[in-house]
Scaffold this motif. Structure first.
Motif, mmCIF file in Angstrom:
data_model
loop_
_atom_site.group_PDB
_atom_site.id
_atom_site.type_symbol
_atom_site.label_atom_id
_atom_site.label_comp_id
_atom_site.label_asym_id
_atom_site.label_seq_id
_atom_site.Cartn_x
_atom_site.Cartn_y
_atom_site.Cartn_z
ATOM 1 N N CYS A 123 0.822 -1.213 0.000
ATOM 2 C CA CYS A 123 0.000 0.000 0.000
ATOM 3 C C CYS A 123 0.856 1.264 0.000
ATOM 4 C CB CYS A 123 -0.935 0.005 1.196
ATOM 5 S SG CYS A 123 -2.270 -1.223 1.082
ATOM 6 N N ASN A 124 1.950 1.246 0.743
ATOM 7 C CA ASN A 124 2.825 2.417 0.793
ATOM 8 C C ASN A 124 3.461 2.694 -0.570
ATOM 9 O OD1 ASN A 124 2.282 2.824 3.506
ATOM 10 N ND2 ASN A 124 4.048 1.633 4.191
ATOM 11 N N ARG A 125 3.933 1.640 -1.217
ATOM 12 C CA ARG A 125 4.539 1.828 -2.545
ATOM 13 C C ARG A 125 3.479 2.220 -3.573
ATOM 14 N NH1 ARG A 125 9.494 0.003 -3.907
ATOM 15 N NH2 ARG A 125 8.750 -0.708 -5.952
ATOM 16 N N MET A 126 2.283 1.705 -3.419
ATOM 17 C CA MET A 126 1.212 2.096 -4.329
ATOM 18 C C MET A 126 0.871 3.579 -4.148
ATOM 19 S SD MET A 126 -0.469 0.822 -6.779
ATOM 20 C CE MET A 126 -0.190 -0.925 -6.479
ATOM 21 N N SER A 127 0.929 4.055 -2.918
ATOM 22 C CA SER A 127 0.687 5.477 -2.664
ATOM 23 C C SER A 127 1.752 6.347 -3.330
ATOM 24 C CB SER A 127 0.665 5.750 -1.156
ATOM 25 O OG SER A 127 -0.389 5.042 -0.530
ATOM 26 N N ILE A 128 2.996 5.874 -3.309
ATOM 27 C CA ILE A 128 4.076 6.615 -3.971
ATOM 28 C C ILE A 128 3.836 6.678 -5.476
ATOM 29 C CG2 ILE A 128 6.540 6.579 -4.514
ATOM 30 C CD1 ILE A 128 7.006 5.323 -1.752
ATOM 31 N N SER A 129 3.464 5.544 -6.054
ATOM 32 C CA SER A 129 3.176 5.512 -7.487
ATOM 33 C C SER A 129 2.024 6.437 -7.839
ATOM 34 C CB SER A 129 2.846 4.076 -7.916
ATOM 35 O OG SER A 129 2.474 4.023 -9.280
ATOM 36 N N LEU A 130 0.988 6.423 -7.010
ATOM 37 C CA LEU A 130 -0.173 7.268 -7.251
ATOM 38 C C LEU A 130 0.191 8.750 -7.124
ATOM 39 C CD1 LEU A 130 -3.185 7.280 -7.878
ATOM 40 C CD2 LEU A 130 -3.626 7.068 -5.428
ATOM 41 N N ALA A 131 1.081 9.061 -6.178
ATOM 42 C CA ALA A 131 1.503 10.452 -5.992
ATOM 43 C C ALA A 131 2.212 10.975 -7.246
ATOM 44 C CB ALA A 131 2.416 10.563 -4.782
ATOM 45 N N PHE A 132 3.069 10.153 -7.851
ATOM 46 C CA PHE A 132 3.756 10.582 -9.072
ATOM 47 C C PHE A 132 2.787 10.695 -10.247
ATOM 48 C CE2 PHE A 132 7.682 9.465 -6.840
ATOM 49 C CZ PHE A 132 8.504 10.498 -7.260
ATOM 50 N N SER A 133 1.764 9.870 -10.252
ATOM 51 C CA SER A 133 0.741 10.000 -11.298
ATOM 52 C C SER A 133 -0.010 11.318 -11.149
ATOM 53 C CB SER A 133 -0.241 8.825 -11.223
ATOM 54 O OG SER A 133 0.399 7.601 -11.534
ATOM 55 N N TYR A 134 -0.287 11.695 -9.911
ATOM 56 C CA TYR A 134 -0.937 12.988 -9.678
ATOM 57 C C TYR A 134 -0.020 14.149 -10.062
ATOM 58 C CZ TYR A 134 -5.308 11.600 -7.440
ATOM 59 O OH TYR A 134 -6.576 11.120 -7.203
ATOM 60 N N LEU A 135 1.276 13.990 -9.837
ATOM 61 C CA LEU A 135 2.227 15.022 -10.275
ATOM 62 C C LEU A 135 2.202 15.160 -11.797
ATOM 63 C CD1 LEU A 135 5.327 14.395 -7.963
ATOM 64 C CD2 LEU A 135 3.759 16.351 -7.924
ATOM 65 N N ALA A 136 2.099 14.025 -12.492
ATOM 66 C CA ALA A 136 1.989 14.071 -13.948
ATOM 67 C C ALA A 136 0.714 14.794 -14.366
ATOM 68 C CB ALA A 136 2.013 12.652 -14.526
ATOM 69 N N PHE A 137 -0.375 14.569 -13.627
ATOM 70 C CA PHE A 137 -1.624 15.282 -13.922
ATOM 71 C C PHE A 137 -1.464 16.781 -13.716
ATOM 72 C CE2 PHE A 137 -5.233 17.299 -11.726
ATOM 73 C CZ PHE A 137 -6.069 17.472 -12.827
ATOM 74 N N VAL A 138 -0.836 17.177 -12.614
ATOM 75 C CA VAL A 138 -0.639 18.602 -12.336
ATOM 76 C C VAL A 138 0.194 19.248 -13.445
ATOM 77 C CG1 VAL A 138 0.418 20.259 -10.756
ATOM 78 C CG2 VAL A 138 -0.900 18.350 -9.843
ATOM 79 N N ALA A 139 1.231 18.545 -13.898
ATOM 80 C CA ALA A 139 2.056 19.064 -14.992
ATOM 81 C C ALA A 139 1.234 19.190 -16.277
ATOM 82 C CB ALA A 139 3.269 18.162 -15.211
#
Length: 200
Positions: free
Chosen positions: A164-180
């Motif tokens: 779950c922790n690693r999945m949260s990290i992956s999801l956070a970078f996906s959200y960063l891609a969305f913000v960009a």
């Protein structure tokens, strides 16, 4: 007559000088804009690659009451959708860098406005795709971490916390891609509507 002729020549020279300055300023703004676009697209590629690599390599096995359980992204359609969205956005952003480069190399006589507007539309589609993937994965992640009492769905992150922790990290970078991607769309819309830098 000589005075009138001299005055006319001076006006023409001033007009030509003003036109040259405007053209130089426009070209400078256009180059700066395209460079900023290229940098943000490179960030999108980096964010999505990190998100994909973290999710794909994320796996955890646990033993509960003598039974072996495994957690992997392939067991969830929402996580697979997010991976696909990240991959599509990453590929599109990499290819769009070539298009941005071609726009920066195009001469002043070219008319790239329609081409760039088409790229802006594709950027919008990619932004919608990645936020849809993030939303789907977030919903599943929320249920996995907190459960859903009214549906009698139990939280599972207490058993596979590493996953779950690693999945949260992956999801956070996906959200960063969305913000960009969102920033790209804001920049493009502002440039195309309020400060046109491409000739029609």
């Amino acid at each position: 007559m000589a005075t009138d002729s001299s005055s006319t020549v001076d006006k023409v020279d001033k007009n030509l000088s003003s036109s040259s300055l405007d053209s130089t300023s426009l070209q400078r703004r256009r180059t700066s804009f395209l460079m900023a676009q290229a940098v943000i697209r490179i960030l999108v590629v980096a964010f999505t690659l990190i998100a994909i690599s973290v999710m794909v390599t994320n796996r955890q096995s646990v033993v509960i009451f003598g039974l072996n359980f495994q957690a992997h992204y392939t067991y969830s359609s929402a996580f697979k959708f997010l991976i696909a969205a990240d991959a599509v956005l990453c590929s599109f952003s990499a290819v769009s860098l070539v298009f941005i480069y071609s726009l920066s190399r195009s001469g002043s006589t070219s008319s790239p406005l329609k081409k760039y507007f088409f790229l802006f539309l594709l950027d919008t589609v990619m932004m919608v795709l990645i936020i849809a993937g993030c939303a789907a994965a977030t919903a599943i992640g929320y249920v996995g971490k907190y459960g859903e009492e009214h549906m009698t769905w139990q939280a599972t992150c207490g058993y596979v916390s590493k996953f779950c922790n690693r999945m949260s990290i992956s999801l956070a970078f996906s959200y960063l891609a969305f913000v960009a991607s969102l920033l790209l769309n804001f920049m493009s819309a502002h440039a195309l509507i309020y400060r046109p830098i491409f000739k029609k």
